[in-house]
Design an enzyme around this catalytic site. Structure first.
Site, PDB file in Angstrom:
ATOM      1  N   ASP A  85     -11.165  38.753  32.452  1.00  0.00           N
ATOM      2  CA  ASP A  85     -11.820  39.144  33.696  1.00  0.00           C
ATOM      3  C   ASP A  85     -11.137  38.507  34.890  1.00  0.00           C
ATOM      4  OD1 ASP A  85     -12.683  36.601  32.845  1.00  0.00           O
ATOM      5  OD2 ASP A  85     -14.348  36.673  34.229  1.00  0.00           O
TER       6      ASP A  85
ATOM      7  N   ARG B 186      -9.803  30.776  36.972  1.00  0.00           N
ATOM      8  CA  ARG B 186     -10.890  29.802  36.959  1.00  0.00           C
ATOM      9  C   ARG B 186     -11.280  29.441  35.532  1.00  0.00           C
ATOM     10  NH1 ARG B 186     -14.704  34.290  39.513  1.00  0.00           N
ATOM     11  NH2 ARG B 186     -15.595  35.250  37.648  1.00  0.00           N
ATOM     12  N   ASP B 187     -12.298  28.610  35.406  1.00  0.00           N
ATOM     13  CA  ASP B 187     -12.750  28.156  34.086  1.00  0.00           C
ATOM     14  C   ASP B 187     -13.603  29.232  33.412  1.00  0.00           C
ATOM     15  OD1 ASP B 187     -14.898  27.999  35.792  1.00  0.00           O
ATOM     16  OD2 ASP B 187     -15.450  25.940  35.286  1.00  0.00           O
ATOM     17  N   GLU B 188     -12.972  30.383  33.189  1.00  0.00           N
ATOM     18  CA  GLU B 188     -13.650  31.503  32.525  1.00  0.00           C
ATOM     19  C   GLU B 188     -12.630  32.224  31.664  1.00  0.00           C
ATOM     20  OE1 GLU B 188     -16.605  35.169  33.824  1.00  0.00           O
ATOM     21  OE2 GLU B 188     -16.163  33.553  35.207  1.00  0.00           O
TER      22      GLU B 188
ATOM     23  N   ASP C 298     -15.553  44.979  31.935  1.00  0.00           N
ATOM     24  CA  ASP C 298     -14.320  45.105  32.706  1.00  0.00           C
ATOM     25  C   ASP C 298     -13.275  45.906  31.927  1.00  0.00           C
ATOM     26  OD1 ASP C 298     -15.846  42.615  33.281  1.00  0.00           O
ATOM     27  OD2 ASP C 298     -14.402  42.386  34.901  1.00  0.00           O
TER      28      ASP C 298
ATOM     29  N   TRP D  50     -21.206  47.489  29.432  1.00  0.00           N
ATOM     30  CA  TRP D  50     -20.511  46.427  28.716  1.00  0.00           C
ATOM     31  C   TRP D  50     -20.439  46.782  27.222  1.00  0.00           C
ATOM     32  CZ3 TRP D  50     -22.128  45.910  33.479  1.00  0.00           C
ATOM     33  CH2 TRP D  50     -21.499  45.008  34.332  1.00  0.00           C
TER      34      TRP D  50
ATOM     35  N   GLU E 173     -12.335  40.393  42.935  1.00  0.00           N
ATOM     36  CA  GLU E 173     -13.591  40.529  42.199  1.00  0.00           C
ATOM     37  C   GLU E 173     -14.686  41.119  43.071  1.00  0.00           C
ATOM     38  OE1 GLU E 173     -16.477  37.684  39.434  1.00  0.00           O
ATOM     39  OE2 GLU E 173     -15.018  36.772  40.802  1.00  0.00           O
TER      40      GLU E 173
ATOM     41  N   HIS F 123      -8.875  40.207  39.796  1.00  0.00           N
ATOM     42  CA  HIS F 123      -9.985  40.647  38.955  1.00  0.00           C
ATOM     43  C   HIS F 123      -9.899  42.169  38.905  1.00  0.00           C
ATOM     44  CE1 HIS F 123     -13.795  38.785  37.415  1.00  0.00           C
ATOM     45  NE2 HIS F 123     -14.127  40.052  37.303  1.00  0.00           N
TER      46      HIS F 123
END
Length: 878
Positions: free
Chosen positions: A455, A459-461, A468, A529, A738, A759
């Site tokens: 996604d 970052r911390d993801e 997506d 999703w 995003e 994103h």
């Protein structure tokens, strides 16, 4: 013999692959011809273990067929770890035979047992361990292969050289179900006498800190290595060098290498000659045998991550804080390569960020807890060149925290990397902002297709969010040849699918079971999703024409529809953890879910997925299933209409509601004008702008252009003020954001909490540009993979010209137009072995000048239709 031939030969979608595990690999080619109207009428395939084809494993014989994609091998059972040669010839429409075109493939283990053991260190720490073993090679070596995998990430070396060009191997999968291994031809790396095989292991996704909580050991506690080198000699003998107790390990210069935080490397601790023969064993400890809990070992399912291009520093900035910042000019994903000279013990310290803040300083805050840092301690021996091993970052700017002396433009290169995919689209337009948007969409896909469809890459993801991936799938398949990438990821979707048929929000599923974003329990999902398990296979079939992708996912598709059915006793999907129209601008303040009723979006997607399963059942010959799901679709559609359509109008007054009803066929033909008028009115209320989120944005331009309002669709595309696609471009974006308002008009930022500037979801507008503006489409229900092409370009004077070259699985297709004065000039190239139906807009009194080789199918409703055989065409409409 004809000059036509089979070209672009592929086995399992790869050129001459080594180490495939498919027992019946798919063979494909393209017909190559310079003749107008060239068509394949038949083909013949031969497969042999001999390059001379003296003994055949399979001879298909002459097969009367125009098919060139995904032909399954049909001969004797393939042997493990064996090279095969295959060739194909074809007959054209005049029954003329071509010469043979030849390629090769080599099998992997094919389910046969490994003869090596899992090994690892006796101590486990954050620093990366180095492993090695020496072995002898006799004279007369014919071939050698390295088969290797790891729990964690590995980098393999032989005799002082890195093996292959891959990074982040063995990749990221749902490890409990399957773990990939790689196969390398290492014949040229070995020599007669003593040789050394080495490997470095890092934590990676397997046990390093990951998720926004930086949870460790998601899959296991110990890094582990498994490998074996197979040596084949001219005299027919085979020797195997395996990972076992004879290996040794020790710490090295990589003090830490993590996916979020970057790498710390102390060059003073390097181990000269560690991967060469003749090294003293001092300081090296014996390994121990491990038994990690992982699933099936499978050959690489898609091409691993590789460095794809290098970006030079465009500017060196001095920020208001006094920091030196290097600007690469492009938001990218990968890592820096540094070139530095200094004294022993001096430090290079780089911090990688996507953007500069409103105050002009480096802006790390949207990274949240991810550090994205590189620290390199010099050994002080002339010019030192370094790049990290087991990490990647999303960045454009490099903040220089420490550097011996002053860096210049040649001190750092940005190494951009992504999973192996070949770009398949080229676009040229008469509007520089549209061209920049197109490039941003490409860069967004490059940066986020790292092992799984992420996604965001910074970052911390960096999770494989299913929504997506579904939203962007059709655009993705235009941009790059990403069939294997999605096929691999969908195996993970099936592996992680819950027992009740629901599909996780992210795959691989690393979210904790108590994660509760939408106020529902575990083992639930949201519309758009979970629908990745139905929509993505259908998109792949449409784009690539491979029925196996439908067969592989059919049961999972049925289970997902069954999950929705169990939660929809009245035909309305009332369960799940619904995210609605995520991050839509019509959401309430402080909320991420848009104003469209989640029950509306849920039931709309329930209908779509049910209809897809019915179509797939028909294609696969499952007639009873097809009847069942067609009836279910009718019931869901009827329930939707009873709840949300009043007096011929959609009751939900949001843009997304009107869009979904139109695009998903949930209103009757007679009700479409009212829905289009309402959508146009809602757009006008927003000052001519959209306010859709992740669910509505991919479809809004389709809803307009398919219903007589292409003019309004173009108005949305050309908007340059907030919110719009070109607003991001005007704000200097080089990837897709995003949020529509990631950066506000006044230069302030939307938030630090969730504000990715790379994103790809809103890049789904690419599909509309390719399919509508350029007019490139296909009839998937007849045959996927662009065998039956549909061309219906929609010109617009504000764009002036547009040209798309798209390398379909069957050959290169071109669609272009140019507006000048009162005329539109079109040009098309139809690849061999395909046909196209062209629809040109020709209003009242328009004159169409058509080439003689275009067969007219008549005109009606202001449109002229033609049948185009393979070849080149030019049309003019005045």
């Amino acid at each position: 013999m004809t000059s036509d031939k089979a070209a672009f030969l592929r086995c399992e979608y790869r050129e001459n692959p080594v180490g495939i595990d498919a027992p019946s690999p798919r063979l494909s080619w393209q017909m190559e011809s310079t003749r107008q109207g060239a068509m394949q009428s038949a083909y013949q395939i031969e497969v042999s273990t001999e390059e001379t084809f003296g003994a055949l494993c399979w001879d298909s014989g002459r097969v009367q067929s125009f098919e060139t994609l995904g032909i399954p091998y049909g001969g004797a059972a393939l042997s493990a770890r064996t090279p095969y040669f295959w060739r194909v010839r074809l007959w054209n429409e005049e029954n003329e035979c071509s010469g043979w075109s030849q390629a090769r493939f080599e099998t992997g283990f094919l389910g046969s047992p490994w003869m090596s053991r899992w090994i690892g260190a006796r101590d486990e720490e954050e620093s990366c361990h180095y492993y090695r073993r020496e072995f002898s090679v006799r004279g007369g070596l014919r071939a050698a292969r390295l088969y290797i995998t790891a729990c964690g990430l590995y980098e393999a070396h032989i005799n002082g050289r890195k093996v292959g060009r891959d990074h982040l191997t063995p990749g990221w999968t749902s490890y409990g179900d399957h773990l990939q291994y790689q196969s390398y031809d290492v014949t040229e790396l070995l020599g007669e006498g003593e040789n050394a095989l080495g490997a470095i292991l890092g934590d990676g996704w397997y046990k390093g800190p990951y998720t926004w909580d930086k949870k460790r050991e998601l899959y296991g506690h110990k890094r582990a290595l498994r490998c074996q080198v197979h040596l084949w000699y001219q005299d027919g003998r085979e020797e195997i060098v395996s990972s076992d107790e004879r290996w040794r390990y020790r710490r090295g210069p990589i003090l830490s290498s993590q996916l979020y935080d970057g790498e710390i490397y102390d060059a003073r601790l390097e181990l000269p000659g560690w991967d060469k023969p003749g090294l003293s064993g001092a300081g090296w400890s014996p390994v121990r045998v491990l038994s990690p809990q992982v699933g099936e070992l499978v050959s690489t399912l898609c091409a691993p991550v590789r460095a794809q291009r290098e970006l030079r520093v465009q500017k060196i900035l001095r920020t208001p804080n006094g920091d030196r910042v290097l600007d690469l000019g492009q938001n990218m994903v990968g890592w820096p390569r540094i070139r530095v000279r200094g004294r022993k013990g001096e430090l290079v310290f780089l911090r990688l960020v996507e953007t500069l803040g409103p105050d002009g300083n480096a802006y790390p805050y949207n990274l949240r807890s991810a550090k994205q840092e590189l620290q390199y301690i010099l050994k002080g021996e002339g010019v030192e060149i370094f790049e990290p091993h087991f990490t990647f970052s999303g960045f454009r700017y490099i903040q220089v925290v420490a550097w011996p002396g002053e860096p210049n433009e040649d001190s750092v290169l940005g190494v951009a990397a992504h999973s192996g995919m070949e770009q398949t689209i080229e676009l040229r337009s008469g509007n520089p902002l549209i061209e920049r948007l197109y490039k941003n969409i490409l860069w967004g896909q490059r940066g986020n297709f790292i092992e799984v469809p992420l996604d965001c890459p910074q970052r911390d993801e960096r999770f494989g969010w299913t929504g997506d991936a579904q939203i962007f799938a059709r655009t993705a398949s235009f941009n790059f040849d990403c069939f294997l990438f999605y096929e691999k990821w969908l195996r993970g979707v099936r592996a992680d699918q819950f027992s009740n048929g629901a599909v996780p929000f992210v795959v691989p599923n690393i979210l904790p079971r108590d994660w509760d974003l939408a106020s529902a329990g575990p083992e639930s999902t949201s519309a758009a999703w979970g629908d990745c398990v139905t929509i993505c296979p259908w998109v792949l079939y449409t784009a690539y024409g491979d029925r196996r992708i439908l067969e592989e996912n059919y049961d999972a598709m049925k289970r997902y529809v069954g999950y929705m059915r169990a939660e929809s006793p009245n035909g309305l999907w009332e369960g799940g953890s619904q995210l609605g129209d995520w991050v839509a601008l019509d959401a309430k303040p402080g909320d991420y879910i848009g104003a469209t009723d989640p029950l509306y979006t849920a039931t709309a997607f329930y209908a779509v997925s049910t209809r897809i399963v019915a179509k797939v059942a028909r294609l696969l010959g499952r007639q009873a299933d097809a009847q069942e799901y067609e009836a279910l679709y009718g019931a869901v559609r009827a329930a939707f209409r009873a709840r949300f359509v009043r007096d011929g109008e959609v009751s939900e007054e949001t843009q997304t509601a009107q869009v979904l009803a139109l695009v998903f066929g949930l209103v009757e033909d007679g009700e479409r004008p009212a829905a289009v008028r309402k959508l146009a009115e809602l757009i006008e209320r927003k000052g001519g702008h959209l306010d859709t989120g992740f669910v509505g944005a991919p479809y809004i331009c389709f809803a307009l252009s398919e219903n007589g309002r292409a003019d309004l669709a173009y108005e949305l595309l050309f908007k340059e003020d907030f919110p719009s696609w070109l607003y991001q471009v005007r704000k200097g974006a080089t990837t897709v954001w995003e949020h529509w308002d990631g950066i506000m008009e006044d230069g302030s930022f939307w938030s630090d909490e969730m504000n990715s500037f790379n994103h790809y979801s809103y890049g789904s507008i690419g599909e509309w540009i390719y399919r509508v503006a350029a007019g490139i489409d296909c009839d998937a229900e007849e045959a996927g993979g662009y065998r039956d092409i549909r061309l219906h370009p929609v010109p617009d004077r504000r764009l002036s010209e547009l040209c798309c070259r798209y390398r379909t699985p069957r050959g290169t297709l071109e669609s272009g137009w140019r507006m000048e004065g009162d005329k539109v000039e079109y040009q098309f190239t139809i690849p061999p072995n395909t046909t196209a139906i062209l629809t040109l807009r020709a209003g009242e009194g328009a004159r169409v000048s058509a080439p003689q080789n275009a067969r007219s199918l008549g005109s009606s409703g202001g449109e002229a239709r033609y049948l185009l055989a393979p070849g080149r065409y030019r049309f003019t409409v005045k």
